[in-house]
Design a protein around this motif. Structure first.
Motif, PDB file in Angstrom:
ATOM      1  N   ILE A  98     -35.654 -61.235  25.158  1.00 29.14           N
ATOM      2  CA  ILE A  98     -34.400 -61.854  24.723  1.00 29.14           C
ATOM      3  C   ILE A  98     -34.492 -63.371  24.886  1.00 29.14           C
ATOM      4  CG2 ILE A  98     -31.892 -61.935  25.030  1.00 29.14           C
ATOM      5  CD1 ILE A  98     -32.030 -59.218  26.367  1.00 29.14           C
ATOM      6  N   ILE A 102     -34.974 -60.241  20.515  1.00 30.36           N
ATOM      7  CA  ILE A 102     -33.526 -60.394  20.350  1.00 30.36           C
ATOM      8  C   ILE A 102     -33.199 -61.878  20.347  1.00 30.36           C
ATOM      9  CG2 ILE A 102     -31.263 -59.898  21.356  1.00 30.36           C
ATOM     10  CD1 ILE A 102     -32.485 -57.368  22.583  1.00 30.36           C
ATOM     11  N   ALA A 115     -29.626 -66.252  23.267  1.00 31.78           N
ATOM     12  CA  ALA A 115     -29.063 -64.954  22.900  1.00 31.78           C
ATOM     13  C   ALA A 115     -28.488 -64.261  24.127  1.00 31.78           C
ATOM     14  CB  ALA A 115     -30.130 -64.078  22.246  1.00 31.78           C
ATOM     15  N   GLU A 116     -29.152 -64.405  25.258  1.00 31.97           N
ATOM     16  CA  GLU A 116     -28.652 -63.778  26.484  1.00 31.97           C
ATOM     17  C   GLU A 116     -27.299 -64.362  26.896  1.00 31.97           C
ATOM     18  OE1 GLU A 116     -30.126 -62.700  31.018  1.00 31.97           O
ATOM     19  OE2 GLU A 116     -31.580 -63.342  29.521  1.00 31.97           O
ATOM     20  N   LEU A 143     -24.758 -62.699  24.726  1.00 30.41           N
ATOM     21  CA  LEU A 143     -24.571 -61.313  25.151  1.00 30.41           C
ATOM     22  C   LEU A 143     -23.714 -61.247  26.411  1.00 30.41           C
ATOM     23  CD1 LEU A 143     -28.227 -60.099  24.526  1.00 30.41           C
ATOM     24  CD2 LEU A 143     -26.206 -59.143  23.404  1.00 30.41           C
ATOM     25  N   GLN A 175     -28.519 -60.466  17.937  1.00 37.78           N
ATOM     26  CA  GLN A 175     -27.781 -59.990  19.105  1.00 37.78           C
ATOM     27  C   GLN A 175     -26.371 -59.526  18.736  1.00 37.78           C
ATOM     28  OE1 GLN A 175     -24.972 -61.500  20.754  1.00 37.78           O
ATOM     29  NE2 GLN A 175     -24.807 -63.129  19.224  1.00 37.78           N
TER      30      GLN A 175
END
Length: 392
Positions: free
Chosen positions: A299, A278, A303-304, A307, A283
């Motif tokens: 991930i 991801i 990207a985290e 998110l 994402q």
């Protein structure tokens, strides 16, 4: 972030392929962490995984338990496990790493490898066991080794206990998050990437808890059914690498592109295959409320962040998939015996307690679950070092 204790790159004299070993930390002179084999594996990847193992070990520290967490380490080989020469390469890697495996690094299966394969290659490489470095720390080595061998011989519904405990821990992590949020299991939908050892067991345990698996992805693509897949049939139709035989699909099962699992209409997403699955681009396709990291580092950090800004909760790998590693040591050190029900019960209670501690800390600190897990590690490592000494 401090540098690892030891980092090395090995080059195979026959093929030129590379392998890596990173020992992040030692506790009582020993470290723990699996060996993975995949095309494109890098030293940077293995370094991150080794640091993650230090965290996983520390998170399972129980001063009352017989199992004393070890340091963190990881091995990696840059090769497709399906390559005809992969097994020979594995044997040569283990032979090269023999001094470290004998003295400081306990290892086992990870992405691309099974424990049976690791055991067979280790024997061919002249090793007593892939975890022999821990033997001097055991009260009764012979009894401990029998207990672990007996545990590996246990099967549940034809599947080895060692293949199930990790998925049991991942599933319990997801269930703990749902319980904390007051979300009922019935009607909660799940999408899983990867139907190998970890992903397959996770799908099985979540289904049996009452959740509905609506999509699974393997190397050939995504299989989906909004009404729910027949998980047991898919598990029975997969090969050793977790690839499902498409001839076993039902008429209502749809075959979709590989990344379709990301945008599945599901509340829970379980990446259980490769690292870095991801990223900042894909994402955006995720509509799930929770991502449960069954894989290691699935991930990217950037990207985290995106998110989290969208309100997606990521339950981090250092907690979620730590059950398999812990089960080895609970069994070897004697916290549990070679019994499936005892293994599942201990895994469930330990993982649930750990997830609840993490989520409570995240709520108190106003941080993400990953940051909360890191905070718990920061609290525990000095305690372990005070008891057993610093080996940095």
């Amino acid at each position: 972030m401090t540098a690892p204790l030891m980092s090395l790159t090995w080059t195979d004299h026959l093929t030129g392929r590379q392998g890596f070993l990173v020992v992040d930390r030692l506790v009582r002179g020993v470290s723990s962490g699996g060996l993975r084999m995949r095309a494109g594996c890098t030293l940077e990847e293995v370094t991150g995984l080794a640091r993650g193992m230090t965290m996983k070990e520390a998170l399972h520290y129980n001063p009352e338990g017989r199992y004393v967490p070890l340091g963190g380490a990881k091995g990696g080989i840059d090769c497709d496990p399906r390559d005809p020469g992969a097994y020979g390469l594995l044997v040569r890697y283990l032979r090269a790493m023999r001094p470290y495996i004998e003295s400081m690094w306990t290892t086992g299966e990870d992405l691309g490898l099974t424990q049976d394969l690791v055991d067979r290659a280790a024997a061919e490489a002249g090793l007593v066991s892939s975890v022999q470095a821990v033997y001097p720390l055991l009260d009764d080595e012979a009894a401990a080794r029998r207990r672990l061998a007996d545990a590996f011989a246990v099967e549940v519904d034809g599947i080895g206990l060692d293949e199930l405990v990790g998925g049991c821990g991942v599933a319990e992590s997801a269930l703990a998050a749902l319980d904390r949020a007051g979300v009922p299991y019935a009607g909660t939908r799940v999408a899983v990437q990867g139907l190998g050892t970890m992903g397959g067991a996770t799908a099985r345990f979540l289904t049996r808890a009452g959740l509905t698996v609506v999509a699974v992805a393997d190397i050939k693509g995504t299989i989906a059914d909004p009404a729910g897949l027949d998980v047991e049939a898919l598990l029975a139709a997969r090969d050793a690498y977790g690839t499902v035989d498409r001839s076993a699909l039902r008429p209502e099962d749809r075959e979709l592109p590989g990344e379709a699992w990301l945008s599945a209409d599901a509340e829970v997403l379980v990446p259980a295959a490769v690292s870095y699955a991801i990223d900042t681009s894909n994402q955006e396709r995720i509509g799930a409320r929770w991502i449960v990291e069954a894989a290691n580092m699935p991930i990217l950090p950037e990207a985290e962040e995106l998110l989290a800004a969208r309100g997606v909760t990521v339950l981090p790998d250092v907690v979620v998939n730590s059950g398999t590693n812990a089960w080895w040591w609970w069994t070897l050190f004697g916290d549990i015996g070679a019994d499936a029900e005892a293994a599942f019960a201990h895994t469930r209670s330990s993982m649930r307690a750990l997830v609840e501690q993490m989520l409570a800390r995240a709520e108190t600190d106003g941080t993400t679950p990953r940051a909360a897990a890191h905070a718990l590690v920061a609290d525990r490592l000095p305690v372990i070092a005070e008891r057993f000494g610093w080996y940095r």
